[in-house]
Design a protein around this motif. Structure first.
Motif, PDB file in Angstrom:
ATOM      1  N   ALA A 285     -26.208  22.128 -28.447  1.00 56.79           N
ATOM      2  CA  ALA A 285     -27.178  22.437 -27.391  1.00 56.79           C
ATOM      3  C   ALA A 285     -26.528  23.178 -26.226  1.00 56.79           C
ATOM      4  O   ALA A 285     -27.227  23.799 -25.421  1.00 56.79           O
ATOM      5  CB  ALA A 285     -27.834  21.156 -26.894  1.00 56.79           C
ATOM      6  N   LEU A 286     -25.196  23.128 -26.135  1.00 59.72           N
ATOM      7  CA  LEU A 286     -24.478  23.774 -25.030  1.00 59.72           C
ATOM      8  C   LEU A 286     -23.969  25.160 -25.390  1.00 59.72           C
ATOM      9  O   LEU A 286     -23.394  25.843 -24.539  1.00 59.72           O
ATOM     10  CB  LEU A 286     -23.296  22.895 -24.602  1.00 59.72           C
ATOM     11  CG  LEU A 286     -23.634  21.447 -24.226  1.00 59.72           C
ATOM     12  CD1 LEU A 286     -22.362  20.676 -23.899  1.00 59.72           C
ATOM     13  CD2 LEU A 286     -24.610  21.403 -23.059  1.00 59.72           C
ATOM     14  N   ALA A 287     -24.160  25.565 -26.642  1.00 61.14           N
ATOM     15  CA  ALA A 287     -23.663  26.874 -27.090  1.00 61.14           C
ATOM     16  C   ALA A 287     -24.408  27.992 -26.372  1.00 61.14           C
ATOM     17  O   ALA A 287     -25.461  27.788 -25.763  1.00 61.14           O
ATOM     18  CB  ALA A 287     -23.832  27.001 -28.601  1.00 61.14           C
ATOM     19  N   ARG A 288     -23.834  29.202 -26.460  1.00 59.66           N
ATOM     20  CA  ARG A 288     -24.495  30.394 -25.894  1.00 59.66           C
ATOM     21  C   ARG A 288     -24.826  31.359 -27.019  1.00 59.66           C
ATOM     22  O   ARG A 288     -23.908  31.972 -27.559  1.00 59.66           O
ATOM     23  CB  ARG A 288     -23.593  31.068 -24.869  1.00 59.66           C
ATOM     24  CG  ARG A 288     -23.354  30.248 -23.615  1.00 59.66           C
ATOM     25  CD  ARG A 288     -22.529  31.010 -22.615  1.00 59.66           C
ATOM     26  NE  ARG A 288     -21.176  31.286 -23.127  1.00 59.66           N
ATOM     27  CZ  ARG A 288     -20.466  32.382 -22.817  1.00 59.66           C
ATOM     28  NH1 ARG A 288     -20.957  33.310 -22.029  1.00 59.66           N
ATOM     29  NH2 ARG A 288     -19.264  32.542 -23.312  1.00 59.66           N
ATOM     30  N   PRO A 289     -26.076  31.501 -27.434  1.00 55.49           N
ATOM     31  CA  PRO A 289     -27.237  30.708 -27.023  1.00 55.49           C
ATOM     32  C   PRO A 289     -27.218  29.339 -27.700  1.00 55.49           C
ATOM     33  O   PRO A 289     -26.443  29.118 -28.630  1.00 55.49           O
ATOM     34  CB  PRO A 289     -28.408  31.555 -27.521  1.00 55.49           C
ATOM     35  CG  PRO A 289     -27.862  32.197 -28.759  1.00 55.49           C
ATOM     36  CD  PRO A 289     -26.429  32.523 -28.435  1.00 55.49           C
ATOM     37  N   ALA A 290     -28.086  28.442 -27.249  1.00 58.91           N
ATOM     38  CA  ALA A 290     -28.156  27.105 -27.844  1.00 58.91           C
ATOM     39  C   ALA A 290     -28.463  27.225 -29.333  1.00 58.91           C
ATOM     40  O   ALA A 290     -29.294  28.032 -29.753  1.00 58.91           O
ATOM     41  CB  ALA A 290     -29.228  26.275 -27.144  1.00 58.91           C
ATOM     42  N   LEU A 291     -27.750  26.423 -30.124  1.00 58.29           N
ATOM     43  CA  LEU A 291     -27.778  26.572 -31.580  1.00 58.29           C
ATOM     44  C   LEU A 291     -28.935  25.804 -32.223  1.00 58.29           C
ATOM     45  O   LEU A 291     -29.082  24.595 -32.031  1.00 58.29           O
ATOM     46  CB  LEU A 291     -26.453  26.075 -32.163  1.00 58.29           C
ATOM     47  CG  LEU A 291     -26.297  26.129 -33.682  1.00 58.29           C
ATOM     48  CD1 LEU A 291     -26.324  27.570 -34.180  1.00 58.29           C
ATOM     49  CD2 LEU A 291     -25.001  25.430 -34.108  1.00 58.29           C
ATOM     50  N   THR A 292     -29.731  26.519 -33.008  1.00 58.13           N
ATOM     51  CA  THR A 292     -30.714  25.870 -33.880  1.00 58.13           C
ATOM     52  C   THR A 292     -29.962  25.254 -35.051  1.00 58.13           C
ATOM     53  O   THR A 292     -29.044  25.866 -35.602  1.00 58.13           O
ATOM     54  CB  THR A 292     -31.740  26.903 -34.391  1.00 58.13           C
ATOM     55  OG1 THR A 292     -32.493  27.391 -33.278  1.00 58.13           O
ATOM     56  CG2 THR A 292     -32.688  26.276 -35.403  1.00 58.13           C
ATOM     57  N   THR A 293     -30.339  24.046 -35.446  1.00 60.64           N
ATOM     58  CA  THR A 293     -29.545  23.347 -36.459  1.00 60.64           C
ATOM     59  C   THR A 293     -30.405  22.351 -37.230  1.00 60.64           C
ATOM     60  O   THR A 293     -31.526  22.040 -36.832  1.00 60.64           O
ATOM     61  CB  THR A 293     -28.358  22.623 -35.786  1.00 60.64           C
ATOM     62  OG1 THR A 293     -27.501  22.048 -36.772  1.00 60.64           O
ATOM     63  CG2 THR A 293     -28.840  21.526 -34.849  1.00 60.64           C
ATOM     64  N   ILE A 294     -29.855  21.880 -38.343  1.00 61.98           N
ATOM     65  CA  ILE A 294     -30.502  20.852 -39.150  1.00 61.98           C
ATOM     66  C   ILE A 294     -29.852  19.511 -38.816  1.00 61.98           C
ATOM     67  O   ILE A 294     -28.629  19.365 -38.904  1.00 61.98           O
ATOM     68  CB  ILE A 294     -30.350  21.130 -40.654  1.00 61.98           C
ATOM     69  CG1 ILE A 294     -30.919  22.508 -41.022  1.00 61.98           C
ATOM     70  CG2 ILE A 294     -31.028  20.023 -41.472  1.00 61.98           C
ATOM     71  CD1 ILE A 294     -32.404  22.651 -40.811  1.00 61.98           C
ATOM     72  N   ALA A 295     -30.667  18.545 -38.439  1.00 66.52           N
ATOM     73  CA  ALA A 295     -30.171  17.201 -38.129  1.00 66.52           C
ATOM     74  C   ALA A 295     -30.584  16.250 -39.240  1.00 66.52           C
ATOM     75  O   ALA A 295     -31.693  16.327 -39.757  1.00 66.52           O
ATOM     76  CB  ALA A 295     -30.733  16.727 -36.794  1.00 66.52           C
ATOM     77  N   ARG A 296     -29.673  15.370 -39.606  1.00 65.73           N
ATOM     78  CA  ARG A 296     -29.931  14.394 -40.664  1.00 65.73           C
ATOM     79  C   ARG A 296     -29.920  12.996 -40.061  1.00 65.73           C
ATOM     80  O   ARG A 296     -29.082  12.678 -39.211  1.00 65.73           O
ATOM     81  CB  ARG A 296     -28.858  14.523 -41.752  1.00 65.73           C
ATOM     82  CG  ARG A 296     -28.932  13.507 -42.857  1.00 65.73           C
ATOM     83  CD  ARG A 296     -27.846  13.745 -43.888  1.00 65.73           C
ATOM     84  NE  ARG A 296     -28.348  14.462 -45.043  1.00 65.73           N
ATOM     85  CZ  ARG A 296     -27.579  14.978 -45.997  1.00 65.73           C
ATOM     86  NH1 ARG A 296     -26.265  14.877 -45.907  1.00 65.73           N
ATOM     87  NH2 ARG A 296     -28.104  15.596 -47.022  1.00 65.73           N
ATOM     88  N   ASP A 297     -30.839  12.144 -40.514  1.00 63.49           N
ATOM     89  CA  ASP A 297     -30.948  10.778 -40.009  1.00 63.49           C
ATOM     90  C   ASP A 297     -29.901   9.895 -40.690  1.00 63.49           C
ATOM     91  O   ASP A 297     -30.189   9.182 -41.652  1.00 63.49           O
ATOM     92  CB  ASP A 297     -32.362  10.253 -40.273  1.00 63.49           C
ATOM     93  CG  ASP A 297     -32.601   8.879 -39.661  1.00 63.49           C
ATOM     94  OD1 ASP A 297     -31.635   8.277 -39.151  1.00 63.49           O
ATOM     95  OD2 ASP A 297     -33.746   8.398 -39.715  1.00 63.49           O
ATOM     96  N   THR A 298     -28.674   9.936 -40.168  1.00 60.78           N
ATOM     97  CA  THR A 298     -27.582   9.188 -40.790  1.00 60.78           C
ATOM     98  C   THR A 298     -27.744   7.679 -40.625  1.00 60.78           C
ATOM     99  O   THR A 298     -27.243   6.907 -41.441  1.00 60.78           O
ATOM    100  CB  THR A 298     -26.221   9.623 -40.220  1.00 60.78           C
ATOM    101  OG1 THR A 298     -26.249   9.501 -38.787  1.00 60.78           O
ATOM    102  CG2 THR A 298     -25.916  11.067 -40.588  1.00 60.78           C
ATOM    103  N   ASP A 299     -28.442   7.249 -39.586  1.00 59.63           N
ATOM    104  CA  ASP A 299     -28.637   5.814 -39.401  1.00 59.63           C
ATOM    105  C   ASP A 299     -29.480   5.234 -40.545  1.00 59.63           C
ATOM    106  O   ASP A 299     -29.146   4.184 -41.114  1.00 59.63           O
ATOM    107  CB  ASP A 299     -29.320   5.543 -38.058  1.00 59.63           C
ATOM    108  CG  ASP A 299     -29.479   4.055 -37.781  1.00 59.63           C
ATOM    109  OD1 ASP A 299     -28.470   3.335 -37.828  1.00 59.63           O
ATOM    110  OD2 ASP A 299     -30.616   3.615 -37.538  1.00 59.63           O
ATOM    111  N   THR A 300     -30.551   5.924 -40.896  1.00 57.43           N
ATOM    112  CA  THR A 300     -31.375   5.459 -42.019  1.00 57.43           C
ATOM    113  C   THR A 300     -30.600   5.539 -43.325  1.00 57.43           C
ATOM    114  O   THR A 300     -30.687   4.638 -44.168  1.00 57.43           O
ATOM    115  CB  THR A 300     -32.668   6.296 -42.112  1.00 57.43           C
ATOM    116  OG1 THR A 300     -33.429   6.095 -40.921  1.00 57.43           O
ATOM    117  CG2 THR A 300     -33.505   5.883 -43.317  1.00 57.43           C
TER     118      THR A 300
END
Length: 335
Positions: A285-300
């Motif tokens: 989120a702090l990158a220039r520009p902020a990076l779009t990414t795939i997040a995985r629900d590791t807790d589940t």
């Protein structure tokens, strides 16, 4: 009598003397044995005596009562232990602790002790592997009474070697996000050979979506996680015919290298090249520009895997199906 007797290990007999009860009463209280009519005052006296003496039940005795160890041995391949893998290990530790199981991790990074030496020394109840290892080793573990849950991450494949957490859906999610506005996709492949078990299936997911939507085969370039290593890949993607306008990166580290390379060439994302990563690292989120990414629900994922291990130990689990896709696209500026 208080304190640790003579510096030796405190035993149940020491607790019995301190609490002025029988050894059997100590065992019943500290093991919460059912159907024992022990007054609450006696139970409290035993627990207080155990606390004063610093008594810890013998792991060997506890294993004997249960008929098995409480250790689950986690086998890590020779991968970089970065944010997401570290988070998964923490979540697995917590999820297994809810079932009174202890999660111990062994990394295959060179020069680690041979796997056979490790599991024979620990005699775990179960082994959870993030990558496949030789079936001969798995067979030896099973012969010793150890449950084996193998190939957690990797290709969906088929048969006994299919992954419980397949990687193809990640690449597919990246491609589907880019496909509506990009007719030619690239893939930024990592330059560490050990990551092929993850990168190969993710790339296959991108390929499958491109074929499904009638797009050209993705243009694959190996990218090291530094700006210089990504510059040549960016130049090649833009010079392709037709040019690549959207890139699916193996993970956020590789994606951030591509963004840095764009800046060094005087280019911008997503105007000149859209970029999407994987993992949603804190820095994305702090990158220039902020990076779009795939997040995985590791807790589940951790909780599902913990339940599967428990079912295997209890003999109530059948053939393990893959963990459901638990992905979301974290949309930011880069794609």
């Amino acid at each position: 009598m208080t304190g640790r007797p003579g510096g030796r290990r405190v035993t149940g007999a020491d607790v019995a003397r301190e609490a002025e009860v029988s050894r059997a009463t100590v065992s019943y209280v500290l093991n919460d044995s059912p159907h024992q009519r022990i007054p609450e005052a006696t139970r409290r006296r035993v627990r207080e005596a155990a606390d004063r003496l610093g008594y810890a039940p013998s792991p060997a005795a506890r294993s004997l009562r249960r008929g098995r160890s409480d250790i689950v041995l986690g086998l890590l391949p020779d991968w970089p232990i970065e944010h997401v893998l570290g988070r998964l290990v923490q979540q697995l530790t917590a999820a297994l602790a809810l079932h009174e199981l202890t999660f111990l991790v062994h990394s295959a990074a060179h020069p680690a002790r041979p796997l056979a030496e490790v599991w024979k020394a620990l005699t775990p109840a179960a082994v959870l592997a993030l990558d496949a290892f030789p079936e001969t080793e798995a067979g030896a573990m099973r012969a010793a009474g150890i449950e084996v849950v193998m190939a957690v991450h990797g290709s969906a494949g088929s048969g006994n070697r299919s992954a419980l957490v397949p990687e193809e859906p990640i690449g597919a999610a990246q491609a589907r996000h880019l496909a509506p506005t990009h007719r030619r996709l690239g893939y930024a492949y990592p330059d560490l050979a050990g990551l092929g078990v993850l990168a190969g299936p993710r790339l296959e997911g991108v390929r499958e979506v491109c074929a499904e939507l009638g797009l050209a085969e993705p243009d694959v370039r190996t990218v090291s996680p530094d700006p210089g290593g990504a510059v040549e890949a960016v130049r090649a993607w833009r010079a392709a015919d037709p040019p690549v306008t959207g890139v699916c990166a193996f993970n956020d580290a590789v994606a951030l290298a591509v963004l840095a390379a764009l800046r060094s060439l005087g280019l911008r994302a997503p105007r000149d090249l859209a970029v999407i990563g994987v993992d949603d690292l804190p820095g994305a989120a702090l990158a220039r520009p902020a990076l779009t990414t795939i997040a995985r629900d590791t807790d589940t994922i951790a909780r599902v895997l913990a339940h599967r291990i428990v079912h295997a130990l209890e003999g109530t689990g059948g053939r393990a199906e893959p963990v459901p896709e638990l992905l979301r696209v974290q949309v930011r500026v880069s794609a």
